[in-house]
Enzyme design. Structure first.
Site, PDB file in Angstrom:
ATOM      1  N   LEU A   8      15.233   7.700   4.941  1.00  0.00           N
ATOM      2  CA  LEU A   8      14.796   9.087   5.097  1.00  0.00           C
ATOM      3  C   LEU A   8      13.276   9.140   5.236  1.00  0.00           C
ATOM      4  O   LEU A   8      12.544   8.617   4.394  1.00  0.00           O
ATOM      5  CB  LEU A   8      15.250   9.932   3.900  1.00  0.00           C
ATOM      6  CG  LEU A   8      16.756   9.940   3.619  1.00  0.00           C
ATOM      7  CD1 LEU A   8      17.096  11.066   2.637  1.00  0.00           C
ATOM      8  CD2 LEU A   8      17.575  10.078   4.893  1.00  0.00           C
ATOM      9  N   ARG A  15       1.347  16.977   0.131  1.00  0.00           N
ATOM     10  CA  ARG A  15       0.357  16.654  -0.914  1.00  0.00           C
ATOM     11  C   ARG A  15      -0.551  15.476  -0.539  1.00  0.00           C
ATOM     12  O   ARG A  15      -1.508  15.170  -1.236  1.00  0.00           O
ATOM     13  CB  ARG A  15       1.063  16.383  -2.248  1.00  0.00           C
ATOM     14  CG  ARG A  15       1.439  17.667  -2.972  1.00  0.00           C
ATOM     15  CD  ARG A  15       2.228  17.398  -4.223  1.00  0.00           C
ATOM     16  NE  ARG A  15       3.621  17.050  -3.908  1.00  0.00           N
ATOM     17  CZ  ARG A  15       4.479  16.536  -4.795  1.00  0.00           C
ATOM     18  NH1 ARG A  15       4.090  16.298  -6.026  1.00  0.00           N
ATOM     19  NH2 ARG A  15       5.715  16.258  -4.447  1.00  0.00           N
ATOM     20  N   ASN A 167      17.367   9.522 -11.414  1.00  0.00           N
ATOM     21  CA  ASN A 167      17.815   9.038 -10.116  1.00  0.00           C
ATOM     22  C   ASN A 167      16.607   8.591  -9.301  1.00  0.00           C
ATOM     23  O   ASN A 167      15.663   9.344  -9.118  1.00  0.00           O
ATOM     24  CB  ASN A 167      18.538  10.194  -9.404  1.00  0.00           C
ATOM     25  CG  ASN A 167      18.896   9.858  -7.974  1.00  0.00           C
ATOM     26  OD1 ASN A 167      19.203   8.710  -7.652  1.00  0.00           O
ATOM     27  ND2 ASN A 167      18.858  10.872  -7.115  1.00  0.00           N
ATOM     28  N   LYS A 349     -17.329 -17.489  18.676  1.00  0.00           N
ATOM     29  CA  LYS A 349     -16.180 -16.827  19.312  1.00  0.00           C
ATOM     30  C   LYS A 349     -15.593 -17.747  20.364  1.00  0.00           C
ATOM     31  O   LYS A 349     -16.342 -18.315  21.157  1.00  0.00           O
ATOM     32  CB  LYS A 349     -16.634 -15.522  19.965  1.00  0.00           C
ATOM     33  CG  LYS A 349     -15.496 -14.741  20.578  1.00  0.00           C
ATOM     34  CD  LYS A 349     -15.880 -14.045  21.871  1.00  0.00           C
ATOM     35  CE  LYS A 349     -15.898 -14.987  23.038  1.00  0.00           C
ATOM     36  NZ  LYS A 349     -15.950 -14.316  24.351  1.00  0.00           N
ATOM     37  N   ALA A 421     -37.035 -27.421  21.953  1.00  0.00           N
ATOM     38  CA  ALA A 421     -36.977 -26.082  21.353  1.00  0.00           C
ATOM     39  C   ALA A 421     -37.479 -25.035  22.339  1.00  0.00           C
ATOM     40  O   ALA A 421     -38.375 -25.281  23.137  1.00  0.00           O
ATOM     41  CB  ALA A 421     -37.816 -26.058  20.086  1.00  0.00           C
TER      42      ALA A 421
END
Ligand code: UD1
Ligand code: CA
Length: 454
Positions: A8, A15, A167, A349, A421
């Site tokens: 269900l 709320r 219940n 990545k 560098a």
């Protein structure tokens, strides 16, 4: 015997104060209703039927990848009426289990035993004793302690209100009974609803035994009506995960500061510091240490890897003995071979980093293949994107890339090559070659600085 599971999920959940249907609010990173479905799926031969109403389109879209049927309950006229919507999809020869999209943490083992009871021709009802039963349907038992009915809070007399066995709403029964009894429900009660709970008295009147079963913990049957209850269940769930990990040989600096949102498999002698989040499917080998504030998602981490504070790993594979962080970010397709290092403020990545290669400081490596034993200096950038296409950078074994170099892809740096560098490398560098690609230094003696104009 066939098993039909009716979930269900038609209620509004007002709320929650949300535009998102209640059952789609997430617990441990997954919509509540998906927790229910995932547990129900563990029942062999089960078919799942979801009753939708409020936000039906959103719920159906969120469950598009699930094998389940949808039944629209256009108007919410009660739990009995809700189950009745799914009757056309049920198989009369089997059993039906009724669940709720906002009761996310009932384990499949509970469903299993209830279904077995139903398969014996009985009705299985999940009940629990609560210190404060307010709001719940109360379980009515006979003088010989048989369950004979359920009375809703709003229909109960003071004597019934004093009953503490309630219940949970979850029940299972032969589907033939369900099909026979549902049309007999009336809405002649305090709420003017068709109560599913009235089936229990019908069963008792028909001489069909109702077996009450109980969860191991109240949390297993707790429904979520507001965000506080959602948070409460989240914390309980996470504490179960922490306990499971500790039982498996993991040291947690603080069991209340680890969140598992998916599946985390961990070897032995793993140490995890505070604020760890695991998402999706994460496998961690033995002897791994994880510093504070790390997030690992859909990743495989080998044995004896050291992950230092504030590292973020997503869609990556990290082989044994690697050292990651602090403050490293491994994005999808990062593949680090044994003993590699990705240090602080390094982003990787879709790149292979060979065995023992080091990328220690302030570097971006994307769309690259780096061999073994290479040293990638601080501030190196693989310029993989020209604004339209992504291109590959290849770096051979034992290459040395000087600090602050830009490698403009597609480009290849040979094995044992050295890059001075600050170089901007735009064409291939051969094996063992030195390449310096920067403005030559000029020193001008006696240089006069400009003076301010009057
Ligand atoms: C229900 C039970 C009560 C039990 C309690 C446990 C009934 C009549 N009462 O009460 O005995 O103690 O659950 O939480 O069953 N729903 C629909 N369509 C409807 C009505 C409800 O899909 O027309 C769904 C709701 O979205 C919710 C669930 O069914 O997920 C329970 O409905 P709710 O109205 O909250 O029932 P309770 O009054 O709490
Ligand atoms: Ca409720």
């Amino acid at each position: 015997m066939s098993i039909d599971v009716v979930i269900l999920a038609a209620g509004q959940g007002s709320r929650m104060k949300s535009s998102l249907p209640k059952v789609l609010h997430k617990l441990a990173g997954k919509p509540m209703v998906l927790h229910v479905i995932d547990q129900a799926k563990q029942l062999a031969n089960s078919s799942i039927h979801v009753v939708v109403g409020h936000g039906a389109d959103q719920v159906e879209a969120a469950l598009a990848n699930e094998e389940c049927g949808f039944y629209l309950q256009a108007e919410q006229k009660g739990t009995g009426h809700a189950v009745a919507q799914a009757v056309p999809g049920l198989r009369a020869e089997g059993v039906t289990l009724v669940l709720y999209g906002d009761v996310p943490l009932t384990p499949a083992s509970v469903f299993e035993s209830m279904v077995q009871t139903a398969q014996q021709g009985k009705v299985a009802l999940l009940t629990v004793k609560l210190d404060d039963p307010t709001g719940y349907g109360r379980i009515i038992r006979s003088a010989v302690n048989d369950v004979v009915g359920i009375v809703e809070q709003k229909d109960a007399n003071p004597e019934q209100l004093a009953i503490t066995e309630v219940n949970t709403g979850i029940m299972a029964m032969p589907t033939s009974h369900l099909i026979e009894w549902l049309p007999q429900l009336s809405s002649n009660n305090a709420q003017g609803e068709y109560y599913l709970t009235d089936l229990i008295a019908m069963a008792a009147n028909a001489g069909i035994s109702v077996q009450a079963q109980h969860p191991e913990s109240e949390y297993e049957v707790q429904g979520v009506n507001n965000r506080r209850q959602l948070a409460e269940l989240e914390r309980w769930y996470q504490l179960q995960q922490a306990n499971r990990l500790m039982d498996a040989g993991v040291t947690l600096a603080d069991p209340t500061r680890i969140d598992v949102r998916g599946e985390l498999v961990v070897g032995s002698d793993v140490e995890i510091d505070i604020n760890f989040i695991a998402e999706g499917s994460v496998k961690i080998g033995s002897g791994v240490t994880i510093g504070p504030n790390c997030v690992i998602k859909d990743a495989v981490i080998g044995d004896n890897v050291e992950i230092l504070a504030n590292s973020h790993i997503d869609g990556a594979s990290v082989a044994a003995g690697c050292q990651i962080g602090p403050y490293a970010r491994l994005r999808p397709g990062s593949d680090l071979a044994a003993g590699a290092k990705a240090g602080n403020f390094v982003e990787i990545k879709k790149a292979k980093i060979g065995e023992g290669s080091k990328v220690n400081h302030l570097t971006y490596i994307g769309d690259a293949v780096i061999g073994k034993g290479a040293n990638i200096g601080a501030g190196t950038i693989t310029c993989n994107y020209d604004g339209v296409n992504k291109s590959l950078t290849e770096i051979g074994d034992n290459a040395f890339i000087g600090s602050n170099s830009s490698l403009v892809a597609p480009v290849k740096v040979g094995a044992g090559a050295t890059i001075g560098a600050g170089s901007t490398i735009t064409s291939e560098v051969g094996d063992e070659e030195l390449s310096v690609a920067r403005g030559k230094q000029r020193n001008i003696a006696g240089w006069q600085r400009p003076v301010k104009k009057s």
